[in-house]
Design an enzyme around this catalytic site. Structure first.
Site, PDB file in Angstrom:
ATOM      1  CB  CYS A   2      -1.016   0.000   1.426  1.00 33.40           C
ATOM      2  SG  CYS A   2      -1.910  -1.542   1.230  1.00 33.40           S
ATOM      3  NE  ARG A  28       4.365   1.519  -1.504  1.00 31.11           N
ATOM      4  CZ  ARG A  28       5.255   0.903  -1.392  1.00 31.11           C
ATOM      5  NH1 ARG A  28       6.463   1.164  -2.362  1.00 31.11           N
ATOM      6  NH2 ARG A  28       5.493   0.081  -0.626  1.00 31.11           N
ATOM      7  CD1 TRP A  71      -2.273  -4.679  -4.765  1.00 34.82           C
ATOM      8  CD2 TRP A  71      -1.738  -6.003  -2.920  1.00 34.82           C
ATOM      9  NE1 TRP A  71      -2.150  -6.150  -5.161  1.00 34.82           N
ATOM     10  CE2 TRP A  71      -1.704  -7.014  -4.102  1.00 34.82           C
ATOM     11  CE3 TRP A  71      -1.504  -6.585  -1.710  1.00 34.82           C
ATOM     12  CZ2 TRP A  71      -1.798  -8.295  -3.915  1.00 34.82           C
ATOM     13  CZ3 TRP A  71      -1.207  -7.977  -1.623  1.00 34.82           C
ATOM     14  CH2 TRP A  71      -1.160  -8.757  -2.821  1.00 34.82           C
ATOM     15  CG  ASN A  97       3.009  -0.987   2.851  1.00 32.02           C
ATOM     16  OD1 ASN A  97       2.312  -2.243   2.470  1.00 32.02           O
ATOM     17  ND2 ASN A  97       4.039  -0.439   2.541  1.00 32.02           N
ATOM     18  N   GLY A  98       1.289  -3.447   5.218  1.00 31.17           N
ATOM     19  CA  GLY A  98       1.917  -4.720   5.599  1.00 31.17           C
ATOM     20  C   GLY A  98       0.673  -5.501   6.137  1.00 31.17           C
ATOM     21  CD  GLU A 466      10.427  -9.221 -18.712  1.00 25.60           C
ATOM     22  OE1 GLU A 466       9.625  -8.337 -18.405  1.00 25.60           O
ATOM     23  OE2 GLU A 466      10.548  -9.872 -17.640  1.00 25.60           O
ATOM     24  CE  LYS A 470       7.478  -5.917 -18.561  1.00 28.02           C
ATOM     25  NZ  LYS A 470       7.644  -7.020 -17.534  1.00 28.02           N
ATOM     26  CD  GLU A 473       3.905  -8.234 -15.695  1.00 28.39           C
ATOM     27  OE1 GLU A 473       3.847  -8.601 -14.311  1.00 28.39           O
ATOM     28  OE2 GLU A 473       4.979  -7.761 -16.274  1.00 28.39           O
ATOM     29  CG  HIS A 489      12.292 -32.754 -24.323  1.00 29.03           C
ATOM     30  ND1 HIS A 489      12.617 -34.158 -24.196  1.00 29.03           N
ATOM     31  CD2 HIS A 489      13.012 -32.182 -25.069  1.00 29.03           C
ATOM     32  CE1 HIS A 489      13.625 -34.538 -25.071  1.00 29.03           C
ATOM     33  NE2 HIS A 489      13.963 -32.996 -25.533  1.00 29.03           N
ATOM     34  CE  LYS A 582       7.811   0.047 -11.330  1.00 26.52           C
ATOM     35  NZ  LYS A 582       7.574  -0.691 -12.721  1.00 26.52           N
TER      36      LYS A 582
END
Length: 587
Positions: A2, A28, A71, A97-98, A466, A470, A473, A489, A582
Site C-alpha cells: 500500500c 503500490r 492493495w 502498509n503490511g 520475460e 509481460k 500480467e 519434451h 509494483k
C-alpha cells in the site's frame, strides 16, 4: 504494498495535496483510497473504492493530513475496508502498509466496547492505540507500546487530531520522511515528496517518528529512545513523472528506453567500474531478483559468459535458500530490483550477508532499502517508473550488465558503442510501429486466443520468459515462455490449431534449431510469429530483428509493445493490472 502519504505544516493546506501525493504511489495499490485531515480536535475522513486518478475531495484545508492507497490483503475491496480507520471517539485516523500477523490475538485482548467497522487486520491497531493513550502520556509512548506487540512486516502512520501531529513506525515495509521549508512529510516512496523537498530521512526497521509543526522527532520503536536523524538529498527528476501526452505510463516508459540506454552508454565504465571489479575478484557470484528482475539476471548470466567468460549463478530471490549453504566470505550476491523494497530480495540479501557474503545492488530507487543495505550500488537512473509493469528498468538492467561484461573484457568503448546502436535501433522500431501499426494488427489476430507460447534458445530463453510475463500480467492472456529445445519434451502437446507461438530467432548460431521449432508448431496448426533478421516461410507473421548487440533490446521492446496492444484490445488497464502492485513488500 500500500501507499502512504501525509504532511504536517505550519499553515492550512488543501487536502487535494494528499491526493496528489497518493497519485505518485498508486502503483503500490489501487483497490481503494482514503484521506484523513485534522479538524477541530476530530479527524475528518474521505475515502472511496477504486482508482485515485480522477478522485476529488471536499475535506477542508488542514495543517495535518494523512492518506492511503490500498492493495487489499485482509478484507475485500469495500468502502468500509478502505483506510484510514478511526478510533471510537474520532481523535485518531490510522493507515497501514503490511500485514498484522497476530491481529486475531490482539483483537481478542481488546476491551469489548470497541466498534469495529471493517474486516481488516489494520483496524485492530487503531483500537489498541486508543487504549494505549489512556495509559501512556504521549502519542510516542502509546505508539511504542502498540508497535512492540505487532508481529509481521508493517509500516504504521496515525494522525492525532488532538495534537495535530502524525506518528509513524516501521518494520520491513518502506517509509521515508521529508524535511521541507513549509512543513514535513512522510511517504512510502520519496518520489511522492519530491515536489516539496529532496531532503529525506529513511526510517530503518524498528524506528519511529513523530511529525509536528516544530519538525520531526525520531525514536527507537522498541524503547522510545530519541535518535538522531540521518538526512540525505535525493536526486529525482520529477519532470519525468507525468504522461507528457501519452495515453498511459506503460507506452510512455516504453518510448523512454532509447534515452535510458544512451544515458548508460554516456556514463560508460564509470557507472559500473566498482561492481565490475567486485565480480572480477569474486570466485562465487550470484545474481538474484524477482519476476522481471530475475529474468534480467538470467540474461545477465548469458551476457557475462559470452562476452567476458565469467560464469555466475542465478536464482529467484524467493528460492535463495537453495544457494545459502554455498555462501561464504568472498561470495558476491548481486540483487536486481526496480523498487529496492521487494521483501523476498531483502530477505535473501540479509541472509547472505549474515553468512559473510558481499552484497551489491543494481536498482532504480536511490535510497531504497536495498540501496542502503548493500556494500555497492549501481543506480539504473531510469527516473520514475509509474506503470506497474517493468519496461525501462528491465532494459536498463540488461544494459548495465552488457557494460559490465565489456569492462571485464577490457573493451568498454565497444560496450558503449553497442548501447548507442541499440538505442538507435529501438528508436527506429518505435517509429516503424507508430507508422505501420503492425503489432496492433497482430494483436487483433490473437487477442481472442486463450493461450500463447514464446520459444527461445540459448540467450533468447530468458527473453522468452520475460515476453510471456509481460503479455500475461498486462493482458491476462495466458502466455508461457519455454526453451525451444524443450518443445518436443512435452510443450508441443499444448499446441492446437490457431495457437499463437512467438519464435525468438535473432541468434544466428541457433537459427537452424529455431526454424525447426517453428516448423514443428506450424505443422500442428500454430500461428507462428517470428522475430528474426529475415522473413522465412516458417513464419506466418514476421517482425525484423537485427543480428547484433541490439537484438535483445529489440526483442524485449517488441514484446512490450505487443503486450500493450493486447491489453488495450482486451479492455485491460495497462498501467494497473488486476491483483498486482509494483513493490511487493509482504511475504
Amino acid at each position: 504494498m500500500c501507499g502512504i502519504f501525509g504532511f504536517v505544516s505550519s499553515r492550512n493546506r488543501p487536502a487535494s495535496e494528499v491526493l496528489a501525493g497518493l497519485r505518485f504511489l498508486e502503483y503500490r495499490g489501487y483497490d481503494s483510497w482514503g484521506i484523513a485531515c485534522a479538524g477541530d480536535r476530530r479527524v475528518q475522513v474521505d475515502k472511496a473504492v477504486g482508482p485515485i486518478a480522477d478522485a476529488t475531495t471536499t475535506l477542508a484545508p488542514s495543517r495535518a493530513a494523512l492518506g492511503h492507497t490500498r492493495w487489499a490483503t485482509h478484507g475485500g475491496v469495500t468502502h468500509a475496508n478502505a483506510h484510514p480507520h478511526c478510533d471510537c471517539h474520532g481523535r485518531l485516523a490510522l493507515i497501514h502498509n503490511g500485514i498484522v500477523e497476530n491481529h486475531q490475538e490482539l483483537r481478542a485482548g481488546l476491551n469489548r466496547s470497541h466498534d469495529f467497522r471493517s474486516q481488516t487486520d489494520t483496524e485492530v491497531l487503531v483500537h489498541l492505540l486508543e487504549e494505549a493513550l489512556e495509559e501512556e502520556p504521549t502519542l510516542t509512548e502509546a505508539l511504542v507500546a502498540v508497535f512492540r506487540r505487532v508481529e509481521g512486516l508493517s509500516a504504521i502512520a496515525v494522525l492525532d487530531a488532538e495534537s495535530g501531529s502524525v506518528a509513524a513506525a516501521k518494520n520491513g515495509s518502506p517509509l521515508a520522511l521529508g524535511w521541507g521549508e513549509d512543513g514535513c512529510y512522510l511517504a512510502s516512496d520519496p518520489i511522492a515528496m519530491a515536489q516539496y523537498t529532496r531532503r529525506i530521512t529513511f526510517l530503518e526497521d524498528g524506528q519511529g517518528a513523530v511529525i509536528s509543526d516544530s519538525g520531526i522527532d525520531l525514536f527507537d520503536a522498541a524503547t522510545g529512545e530519541e535518535l538522531r536523524p540521518h538526512i540525505r538529498t535525493i536526486d529525482w527528476d520529477v519532470s519525468q513523472s507525468g504522461l507528457d501526452g501519452f495515453p498511459h505510463f506503460m507506452i510512455k516508459e516504453i518510448h523512454e528506453q532509447p534515452a535510458v540506454l544512451n544515458r548508460i552508454a554516456h556514463d560508460g565504465p564509470q557507472r559500473v567500474a566498482r561492481l565490475a571489479e567486485l565480480i572480477k575478484q569474486s570466485d562465487d557470484v550470484y545474481l538474484i531478483g524477482c519476476g522481471t528482475a530475475h529474468h534480467a539476471a538470467m540474461s545477465a548470466r548469458y551476457t557475462l559468459a559470452q562476452i567476458a567468460g565469467k560464469n555466475v549463478n542465478t536464482a529467484a530471490a524467493s528460492e535463495m535458500s537453495l544457494l545459502l549453504p554455498l555462501m561464504k566470505p568472498g561470495s558476491l550476491v548481486i540483487a536486481l530490483s526496480q523498487s529496492g523494497e521487494t521483501i523476498d530480495v531483502l530477505d535473501a540479501v540479509k541472509a547472505a550477508r549474515a553468512l559473510g557474503a558481499t552484497i551489491a545492488a543494481v536498482v532504480n530507487a536511490e535510497g531504497s532499502s536495498l540501496d542502503r543495505v548493500s556494500d555497492e550500488t549501481v543506480l539504473l537512473g531510469c527516473g520514475p517508473e509509474r506503470c506497474v509493469l517493468a519496461t525501462k528498468s528491465y532494459t536498463a538492467k540488461l544494459a548495465v550488465f552488457h557494460m559490465i561484461a565489456h569492462v571485464l573484457r577490457g573493451d568498454p568503448v565497444q560496450g558503449q558503442e553497442d548501447l548507442r546502436l541499440s538505442a538507435e535501433r529501438i528508436e527506429c522500431l518505435l517509429q516503424r510501429e507508430s507508422a505501420t501499426g503492425a503489432l496492433h494488427e497482430t494483436a487483433l489476430k490473437i487477442a481472442d486466443q486463450q493461450h500463447m507460447f514464446i520459444l527461445g534458445r540459448h540467450s533468447s530463453y530468458p527473453l522468452a520468459l520475460e515476453a510471456a510475463l509481460k503479455i500475461k500480467e498486462v493482458s491476462y492472456l495466458h502466455a508461457e515462455g519455454f526453451a525451444a529445445g524443450e518443445l518436443k519434451h512435452g510443450v508441443i502437446a499444448l499446441v492446437t490449431y490457431g495457437t499463437p507461438c512467438l519464435l525468438l530467432a535473432s541468434d544466428p548460431k541457433y537459427l537452424r534449431e529455431s526454424m525447426a521449432a517453428a516448423s514443428e508448431v506450424r505443422a500442428r496448426g500454430a500461428l507462428t510469429i517470428g522475430l528474426s533478421t529475415d522473413a522465412v516461410e516458417e513464419f506466418d507473421i514476421h517482425f525484423p530483428v537485427s543480428q547484433s548487440a541490439a537484438s535483445p533490446y529489440e526483442v524485449a521492446i517488441t514484446a512490450q509493445l505487443l503486450a500493450y496492444e493486447l491489453a488495450l484490445i482486451r479492455g485491460c488497464d495497462p498501467d494497473k493490472p488486476r491483483n498486482l502492485a509494483k513493490s511487493v513488500t509482504v511475504r
